[in-house]
Design an enzyme around this catalytic site. Structure first.
Site, PDB file in Angstrom:
ATOM      1  N   CYS A 273       0.809  -1.222   0.000  1.00 40.69           N
ATOM      2  CA  CYS A 273       0.000   0.000   0.000  1.00 40.69           C
ATOM      3  C   CYS A 273       0.838   1.265   0.000  1.00 40.69           C
ATOM      4  CB  CYS A 273      -0.978  -0.004   1.177  1.00 40.69           C
ATOM      5  SG  CYS A 273      -0.196  -0.330   2.768  1.00 40.69           S
TER       6      CYS A 273
ATOM      7  N   HIS B 107      55.748  10.523  32.039  1.00 34.20           N
ATOM      8  CA  HIS B 107      55.129  11.647  32.749  1.00 34.20           C
ATOM      9  C   HIS B 107      55.624  11.667  34.188  1.00 34.20           C
ATOM     10  CE1 HIS B 107      52.335   9.737  29.899  1.00 34.20           C
ATOM     11  NE2 HIS B 107      51.937  10.951  29.588  1.00 34.20           N
TER      12      HIS B 107
ATOM     13  N   ASP C  20      58.663  17.352  26.960  1.00 36.25           N
ATOM     14  CA  ASP C  20      59.095  18.618  27.562  1.00 36.25           C
ATOM     15  C   ASP C  20      60.605  18.624  27.794  1.00 36.25           C
ATOM     16  OD1 ASP C  20      56.461  19.564  27.689  1.00 36.25           O
ATOM     17  OD2 ASP C  20      56.139  18.618  29.646  1.00 36.25           O
TER      18      ASP C  20
ATOM     19  N   THR D  72      54.330  22.022  32.637  1.00 36.86           N
ATOM     20  CA  THR D  72      53.001  22.543  32.346  1.00 36.86           C
ATOM     21  C   THR D  72      52.275  22.765  33.663  1.00 36.86           C
ATOM     22  OG1 THR D  72      52.901  21.350  30.239  1.00 36.86           O
ATOM     23  CG2 THR D  72      50.801  22.058  31.199  1.00 36.86           C
TER      24      THR D  72
ATOM     25  N   ASN E  81      43.848  14.794  23.514  1.00 39.17           N
ATOM     26  CA  ASN E  81      44.922  14.116  22.791  1.00 39.17           C
ATOM     27  C   ASN E  81      46.202  14.045  23.619  1.00 39.17           C
ATOM     28  OD1 ASN E  81      46.085  12.777  20.605  1.00 39.17           O
ATOM     29  ND2 ASN E  81      46.823  14.680  19.673  1.00 39.17           N
TER      30      ASN E  81
ATOM     31  N   SER F 258      48.460  11.535  26.623  1.00 37.61           N
ATOM     32  CA  SER F 258      48.698  10.108  26.862  1.00 37.61           C
ATOM     33  C   SER F 258      48.512   9.691  28.307  1.00 37.61           C
ATOM     34  CB  SER F 258      50.110   9.735  26.411  1.00 37.61           C
ATOM     35  OG  SER F 258      51.074  10.558  27.048  1.00 37.61           O
TER      36      SER F 258
ATOM     37  N   THR G  94      47.196   6.200  32.355  1.00 39.75           N
ATOM     38  CA  THR G  94      47.624   6.427  30.982  1.00 39.75           C
ATOM     39  C   THR G  94      46.654   5.771  30.007  1.00 39.75           C
ATOM     40  OG1 THR G  94      48.959   4.421  30.851  1.00 39.75           O
ATOM     41  CG2 THR G  94      50.025   6.393  31.749  1.00 39.75           C
TER      42      THR G  94
ATOM     43  N   GLU H 267      47.492   3.629  27.913  1.00 36.22           N
ATOM     44  CA  GLU H 267      47.821   2.200  27.910  1.00 36.22           C
ATOM     45  C   GLU H 267      47.097   1.462  29.028  1.00 36.22           C
ATOM     46  OE1 GLU H 267      49.955   4.646  27.748  1.00 36.22           O
ATOM     47  OE2 GLU H 267      51.009   4.418  25.834  1.00 36.22           O
ATOM     48  N   ASP H 268      46.986   2.098  30.198  1.00 35.49           N
ATOM     49  CA  ASP H 268      46.256   1.478  31.310  1.00 35.49           C
ATOM     50  C   ASP H 268      44.809   1.208  30.916  1.00 35.49           C
ATOM     51  OD1 ASP H 268      48.495   1.662  32.962  1.00 35.49           O
ATOM     52  OD2 ASP H 268      47.914   3.649  33.696  1.00 35.49           O
TER      53      ASP H 268
END
Length: 515
Positions: free
Chosen positions: A131, A421, A439, A456, A479, A481, A497, A499-500
């Site tokens: 239909c 870090h 850094d 920082t 962005n 890590s 991180t 990765e963690d």
């Protein structure tokens, strides 16, 4: 005591005394509520603010051959078509399907463009039936050419709302606008003493069937809005936080584009600015007193949006007189305030509604049913598989350094511990900054020798009581890590991180779970 019918007869006869809520505040302050109740018949209110929970039902009419739309796009914005063959509901916050347009033009902008009389591109897809054989259609529509365009907003006109600040060191993009770091600004969204539900805090005159001003046309309250809550803390009779809400309906074909705006909150998404005004019949002294409330008497809570939880911390209480002054004091520091709603437009709405009533073009309605004023509260969404919190993660002892440490010693720590870090802390372990292997490399290349010149200072952090998925989004957003983990006193407790998080996701996927 007066009745609504008695007031309506005065409106018909041209004898009704109508004032705006701002004018009523001055009258009550000067003469008191008893005299004001005798003098004033109607108080008009107004608000013009971002109301995300808004949208519209549209009926496009049947094509030839007919189609049963299953996917519908209006100027690239998807409208929900699981209703009937050619009905759709477009939500104000729906973004554009074109990623290059994205959040900058959404459902709210389509609604405004329709009300402005613009042509809108309609693209529809279908699976085809006996239909409804047509499988696709592309055409142009306008408010004039479609059958119905009915604005139905599930949640508008919050009775009061939070005042937003941000305690973190990152800029936040929210439905309360852009919040600057470290209590850098304050945003709020209410017309204060002009706001509709503040002038009738117990819904004595407002309910199902109440005729209102909605985007320049007559509209109606069709019930309490979603998330309506009446069991809340009050001061001077008015809730100090989010409380009552309204579900509203109006015919878009009669609306005025002066009182509706499509907008986008930066990096958050589309929202619709809705203009609404409600007339409050002054039936007795209690209602006169309620409509005489001043900005100074309307208390609201300053909430920390830096904590991404359902129940955010209350920083302090303030009032709308202080907010409208352009600054409030937080922790001994003056912080600028800015409204997300338009007081100018709210005033125009209250004045316009006042003129409608004075001309006899707008009569008041008796509610068919009053909105709940007690015994009504919101429930949280129960998540049966709770989020994994940062404090639950396995973490190694964190390596830290101090501002006065030698740059070569910091580099040696990174190499010896195979890390990228190092948080910089003071003698109490409180975070002062962070330094990364990049850094250090940059410092060597530029001949810098002081850690203070390299680190920082504005650090994006993870807090122990945050869900891991919130932290994962933060890592992706900036962005970066890794983030230092801090407690409530900003003492460093570890590092999390990317990765963690990847390892955690891998473990959970092997068990058929998610973060």
């Amino acid at each position: 005591m007066k009745t609504i019918e008695e007031i309506n007869q005065k409106i018909r006869d041209g004898d009704a005394v109508v004032v705006t809520a701002a004018e009523m505040t001055a009258i009550v302050a000067e003469t008191g509520p008893e005299a004001a109740a005798r003098e004033v018949d109607v108080v008009t209110t107004g608000t013009f603010g971002a109301m995300c929970s808004s949208g519209a039902f549209l009926n496009f009419g049947h094509s030839d051959p007919p189609i049963k739309m299953s996917k519908t796009y209006l100027n690239g914005v998807e409208a929900y078509s699981g209703l009937a063959a050619v009905d759709a509901y477009i939500g104000a916050t729906q973004p554009n399907r074109d990623p290059e347009i994205g959040l900058s033009y959404g459902g709210s902008h389509v609604i405004e463009d329709l009300i402005r009389g613009k042509e809108i591109e309609l693209v529809a897809e279908a699976y085809g039936t006996d239909c409804y054989p047509l499988k696709s259609v592309e055409t142009l529509i306008s408010l004039e050419t479609i059958n119905q365009a009915v604005m139905v907003n599930p949640r508008n006109c919050y009775q009061n709302y939070a005042v937003a600040v941000n305690s973190t060191q990152e800029t936040l993009y929210t439905y309360m606008g852009t919040l600057l770091p470290n209590y850098g600004n304050v945003t709020y969204s209410s017309a204060g003493e002009l706001s509709p539900l503040i002038n009738d805090p117990y819904f004595q005159t407002i309910g199902v069937g109440t005729r209102i001003f909605l985007c320049g046309a007559e509209g109606y309250i069709i019930g309490e809005g979603t998330q309506h809550s009446a069991d809340v803390d009050r001061k001077n009779g008015v809730p100090v936080s989010a409380a009552g809400t309204l579900m509203l309906r109006g015919d878009m074909k009669g609306m005025d584009p002066e009182y509706v705006r499509g907008a986008t909150m930066p990096r958050y998404g589309p929202t619709l600015y809705v203009g609404a005004g409600i007339p409050i019949p002054v039936l007795n002294e209690d209602i006169a007193a309620a409509t005489g409330i001043s900005d100074e008497e309307i208390v609201c809570r300053v909430i920390d949006y830096g904590v991404p939880r359902r129940s955010r911390p209350v920083v302090m209480e303030t009032n709308y007189k202080e907010l409208k002054s352009g600054k409030i004091e937080i922790n001994g520091v003056e912080v600028p305030t800015s409204p997300l709603s338009s007081l100018k437009k709210a005033t125009e709405i209250a004045e316009e509604l006042k003129s409608w009533i004075e001309r006899g073009d707008f009569l008041l309605t008796e509610p068919l049913k009053h909105l709940p004023s007690r015994g009504h509260s919101t429930k949280p969404l129960e998540i049966r598989r709770p989020s994994i919190m940062v404090r639950e993660l396995e973490s190694k002892p964190v390596i830290m350094t101090h501002e006065d440490d030698d740059l070569r010693e910091v580099a040696r720590k990174m190499v010896n511990n195979n890390i990228n870090h190092i948080p910089v802390v003071d003698s109490q372990g409180i975070l002062r900054g962070i330094v990364t292997s990049w850094d250090i490399a940059d410092a060597v290349a530029r001949g810098k020798k002081s850690l203070k010149d390299v680190m920082t200072r504005r650090v994006i952090v993870a807090r122990e009581n945050e869900p891991v998925d919130v932290v994962a989004r933060r890592i992706d957003k900036y962005n970066i890590s890794g983030l230092p983990i801090v407690d409530e006193e900003n003492r460093v407790k570890g590092i999390i991180t990317a990765e963690d998080i990847s390892r955690l996701i891998g473990k959970l996927e092997n068990r058929g779970e998610s973060i």
